[in-house]
Design a protein around this motif. Structure first.
Motif, PDB file in Angstrom:
ATOM      1  N   LEU A 145     -17.634  11.014  51.423  1.00  0.00           N
ATOM      2  CA  LEU A 145     -17.084  11.888  50.375  1.00  0.00           C
ATOM      3  C   LEU A 145     -18.247  12.525  49.632  1.00  0.00           C
ATOM      4  CD1 LEU A 145     -14.971  13.112  48.472  1.00  0.00           C
ATOM      5  CD2 LEU A 145     -14.966  10.940  47.206  1.00  0.00           C
ATOM      6  N   SER A 146     -18.362  13.847  49.725  1.00  0.00           N
ATOM      7  CA  SER A 146     -19.436  14.589  49.072  1.00  0.00           C
ATOM      8  C   SER A 146     -18.875  15.364  47.890  1.00  0.00           C
ATOM      9  CB  SER A 146     -20.081  15.553  50.070  1.00  0.00           C
ATOM     10  OG  SER A 146     -21.144  16.268  49.470  1.00  0.00           O
ATOM     11  N   VAL A 147     -19.606  15.349  46.772  1.00  0.00           N
ATOM     12  CA  VAL A 147     -19.166  16.029  45.555  1.00  0.00           C
ATOM     13  C   VAL A 147     -20.328  16.836  45.000  1.00  0.00           C
ATOM     14  CG1 VAL A 147     -18.183  15.777  43.244  1.00  0.00           C
ATOM     15  CG2 VAL A 147     -17.543  14.159  45.053  1.00  0.00           C
ATOM     16  N   GLU A 148     -20.044  18.078  44.598  1.00  0.00           N
ATOM     17  CA  GLU A 148     -21.053  18.934  43.991  1.00  0.00           C
ATOM     18  C   GLU A 148     -20.998  18.801  42.474  1.00  0.00           C
ATOM     19  OE1 GLU A 148     -20.260  22.840  45.444  1.00  0.00           O
ATOM     20  OE2 GLU A 148     -20.484  22.248  47.542  1.00  0.00           O
ATOM     21  N   ALA A 149     -22.175  18.886  41.838  1.00  0.00           N
ATOM     22  CA  ALA A 149     -22.250  18.725  40.385  1.00  0.00           C
ATOM     23  C   ALA A 149     -23.385  19.579  39.845  1.00  0.00           C
ATOM     24  CB  ALA A 149     -22.476  17.258  40.016  1.00  0.00           C
ATOM     25  N   SER A 150     -23.336  19.815  38.550  1.00  0.00           N
ATOM     26  CA  SER A 150     -24.441  20.468  37.850  1.00  0.00           C
ATOM     27  C   SER A 150     -25.045  19.468  36.874  1.00  0.00           C
ATOM     28  CB  SER A 150     -23.937  21.705  37.089  1.00  0.00           C
ATOM     29  OG  SER A 150     -23.082  21.306  36.026  1.00  0.00           O
ATOM     30  N   PRO A 151     -26.295  19.683  36.464  1.00  0.00           N
ATOM     31  CA  PRO A 151     -26.904  18.729  35.530  1.00  0.00           C
ATOM     32  C   PRO A 151     -26.094  18.544  34.253  1.00  0.00           C
ATOM     33  CG  PRO A 151     -28.604  20.101  36.493  1.00  0.00           C
ATOM     34  CD  PRO A 151     -27.284  20.669  36.946  1.00  0.00           C
ATOM     35  N   ALA A 152     -25.547  19.621  33.698  1.00  0.00           N
ATOM     36  CA  ALA A 152     -24.831  19.512  32.426  1.00  0.00           C
ATOM     37  C   ALA A 152     -23.536  18.721  32.541  1.00  0.00           C
ATOM     38  CB  ALA A 152     -24.545  20.912  31.873  1.00  0.00           C
ATOM     39  N   THR A 153     -22.909  18.735  33.722  1.00  0.00           N
ATOM     40  CA  THR A 153     -21.617  18.063  33.871  1.00  0.00           C
ATOM     41  C   THR A 153     -21.720  16.722  34.580  1.00  0.00           C
ATOM     42  OG1 THR A 153     -21.164  19.245  35.942  1.00  0.00           O
ATOM     43  CG2 THR A 153     -20.392  20.267  33.890  1.00  0.00           C
ATOM     44  N   ALA A 154     -22.914  16.334  34.996  1.00  0.00           N
ATOM     45  CA  ALA A 154     -23.093  15.028  35.636  1.00  0.00           C
ATOM     46  C   ALA A 154     -23.231  13.964  34.552  1.00  0.00           C
ATOM     47  CB  ALA A 154     -24.310  15.045  36.553  1.00  0.00           C
ATOM     48  N   THR A 155     -22.135  13.757  33.826  1.00  0.00           N
ATOM     49  CA  THR A 155     -22.130  12.796  32.728  1.00  0.00           C
ATOM     50  C   THR A 155     -21.797  11.400  33.249  1.00  0.00           C
ATOM     51  OG1 THR A 155     -19.813  13.297  32.280  1.00  0.00           O
ATOM     52  CG2 THR A 155     -21.467  14.544  31.046  1.00  0.00           C
ATOM     53  N   ALA A 156     -22.151  10.387  32.455  1.00  0.00           N
ATOM     54  CA  ALA A 156     -21.978   9.011  32.910  1.00  0.00           C
ATOM     55  C   ALA A 156     -20.516   8.686  33.199  1.00  0.00           C
ATOM     56  CB  ALA A 156     -22.544   8.051  31.863  1.00  0.00           C
ATOM     57  N   ASP A 157     -19.579   9.166  32.365  1.00  0.00           N
ATOM     58  CA  ASP A 157     -18.170   8.820  32.595  1.00  0.00           C
ATOM     59  C   ASP A 157     -17.637   9.474  33.863  1.00  0.00           C
ATOM     60  OD1 ASP A 157     -18.337  11.355  31.411  1.00  0.00           O
ATOM     61  OD2 ASP A 157     -16.449  11.146  30.317  1.00  0.00           O
ATOM     62  N   ARG A 158     -18.037  10.721  34.127  1.00  0.00           N
ATOM     63  CA  ARG A 158     -17.601  11.374  35.365  1.00  0.00           C
ATOM     64  C   ARG A 158     -18.188  10.670  36.588  1.00  0.00           C
ATOM     65  NH1 ARG A 158     -18.605  16.035  31.781  1.00  0.00           N
ATOM     66  NH2 ARG A 158     -16.812  17.482  31.782  1.00  0.00           N
ATOM     67  N   LEU A 159     -19.470  10.346  36.524  1.00  0.00           N
ATOM     68  CA  LEU A 159     -20.120   9.693  37.654  1.00  0.00           C
ATOM     69  C   LEU A 159     -19.534   8.316  37.924  1.00  0.00           C
ATOM     70  CD1 LEU A 159     -23.798  10.746  36.875  1.00  0.00           C
ATOM     71  CD2 LEU A 159     -22.364  11.609  38.739  1.00  0.00           C
TER      72      LEU A 159
END
Length: 455
Positions: A145-159
């Motif tokens: 499962l691959s997921v794309e992210a940006s630095p601003a939205t790669a928050t601890a709760d999302r991760l």
């Protein structure tokens, strides 16, 4: 989209090594409205379903980078992301019903892309995973499962949500660790924030970290490019993608257009520098763009299996592939048009999702072209036995003698002798992947792309 120039004749080298990034063929600018709106259950009735690929598209970003021509909008009014997930749920239900129950349905890979999937909140990401699992039947903990992210939205709760739901690969769009270069690419971010995001990704213990970097940015030098590469290498990413900057119509940087030989030379020089730097640091080249650490865990097919039939795309920017038809929704780059397409998508009743609306039929010639160009653009090349098995005993030289002769004359094809089992590019051929791919487009696809009205 940068429209492709006519194919060169003879052994002439294309005017630029950067014609177009071919990540899927045909491009969506060759799709057209399907007047008969075929039913999905008919399209999928005879398709193999034991190893499907699943792609969920989220068309939202917190900002739009100056080079971006992806199908995405900036921000979302209150309630829009929830309404989008509602529509995604309706579409997933309709698509899963269309796949039927007469043959086993199994997903072998999954990916969330965009846009920026992590624009969604942690709770919304949880719901997105529920749609993939409970509506489509994908076992996210059992497949890549691959997921794309940006630095601003790669928050601890999302991760935390993504790690708990089985994410095996997180791709972070960094582009540059140099703040000045990031601003030049209209990507407002600070290196300190990027480093903090990378720390959170590593803390989440997602097995594969990919970092995207771009070369060819205004003001970028060999020294600053190496500095970005070394900043990325400090995190020991399992994968790195090195992208040449493209300036496309209707994007933030679109006013800078036309052929620039000096810029082409700069991009080639930086590409070779980056390639050699990564090879010296224990990475293996998998394509022009992709480099994987030699000891990285396997991830399945590269590039989300973009050349594989049996692709199920959900969301208004996703495409789906059967052997005979590639289909999606309408396509646009301009922000006003994208918003209209998203608004239309979220308002659709479930019955609308049982049909294909925009697409392009794939005959045998187009299937051969697609298989050749997407296999040839990988470092491993094209297995000749596989080609013969797929296409009735024919060889690539039977079907594409003129094109392959041109590539060989330019030094872009490896000469492995008469007993070769693989058709592959030389290192210089890989460097010119963005010229090779467009040369293999069919005349019909070229004409459709040229006739596409940008919007």
């Amino acid at each position: 989209m940068t429209l492709t120039a006519p194919a060169p004749t003879g052994t002439d080298v294309p005017s630029s090594p950067y014609q177009s990034y071919v990540y899927a063929y045909p491009h969506k600018t060759a799709y057209r409205a399907l007047p008969d709106r075929p039913r999905l259950d008919a399209l999928w009735a005879t398709e193999p379903k034991e190893a499907l690929s699943l792609y969920l598209h989220i068309p939202f970003c917190e900002v739009r980078c100056g080079f971006c021509n992806l199908f995405t909008r900036i921000g979302a009014p209150d309630g829009l992301t929830g309404a989008y997930l509602d529509a995604l749920d309706r579409q997933a239900t309709a698509v899963r019903d269309a796949l039927g129950e007469r043959a086993p349905v199994r997903f072998a890979t999954a990916a969330f892309g965009g846009g920026t999937p992590t624009f969604l909140t942690a709770a919304e990401l949880d719901r997105l995973c529920d749609i993939a699992e409970h509506r489509m039947g994908a076992d996210l903990r059992a497949v890549p499962l691959s997921v794309e992210a940006s630095p601003a939205t790669a928050t601890a709760d999302r991760l935390r949500v993504l790690a708990a739901r089985g994410t095996t690969r997180l791709s972070l769009g960094v582009q540059s660790f140099d703040d000045t270069e990031a601003r030049a690419a209209v990507r407002p971010q600070r290196r300190a924030d990027v480093e903090a995001a990378l720390g959170r990704v590593r803390d989440a213990r997602i097995p594969v970290l990919n970092i995207d970097l771009i070369y060819g940015i205004d003001g970028q030098t060999e020294r600053t490019w190496l500095r970005s590469l070394d900043a990325a290498l400090a995190w020991h990413p399992e994968e790195l993608y090195l992208y040449p900057l493209y300036i496309r119509p209707l994007t933030g940087l679109g006013r800078r257009a036309g052929t620039d030989p000096a810029w082409d030379e700069q991009r080639l020089r930086l590409y070779r520098l980056g390639r050699d730097h990564l090879l010296a640091h224990g990475y293996e080249q998998r394509s022009m763009r992709m480099f994987r650490r030699a000891d990285a865990p396997p991830q399945g097919a590269d590039d989300y299996a973009c050349q594989t039939d049996g692709m199920i795309g959900l969301g208004c920017g996703a495409r789906s592939y059967t052997a005979g038809l590639h289909y999606s929704f309408d396509y646009a780059v301009g922000m006003h048009e994208i918003r209209g397409i998203i608004d239309d998508y979220v308002s659709r009743p479930a019955a609308d999702f049982a049909h294909a609306e925009y697409g392009r039929s794939m005959d045998t010639d187009e299937s051969r072209r697609r298989h050749l160009l997407q296999s040839l653009l990988q470092a491993d090349g094209l297995g000749l036995a596989d080609y013969r098995a797929r296409f009735g005993g024919r060889t690539p030289h039977d079907d594409f003698a003129a094109e392959l002769s041109r590539f060989a004359a330019r030094g872009w094809l490896a000469d492995d002798g008469p007993d070769a089992t693989v058709l592959r590019l030389t290192p210089e051929g890989l460097a010119h992947s963005d010229a090779i791919g467009p040369e293999l487009f069919s005349p019909a696809v070229r004409a459709a792309m040229a006739a596409y009205e940008r919007k």
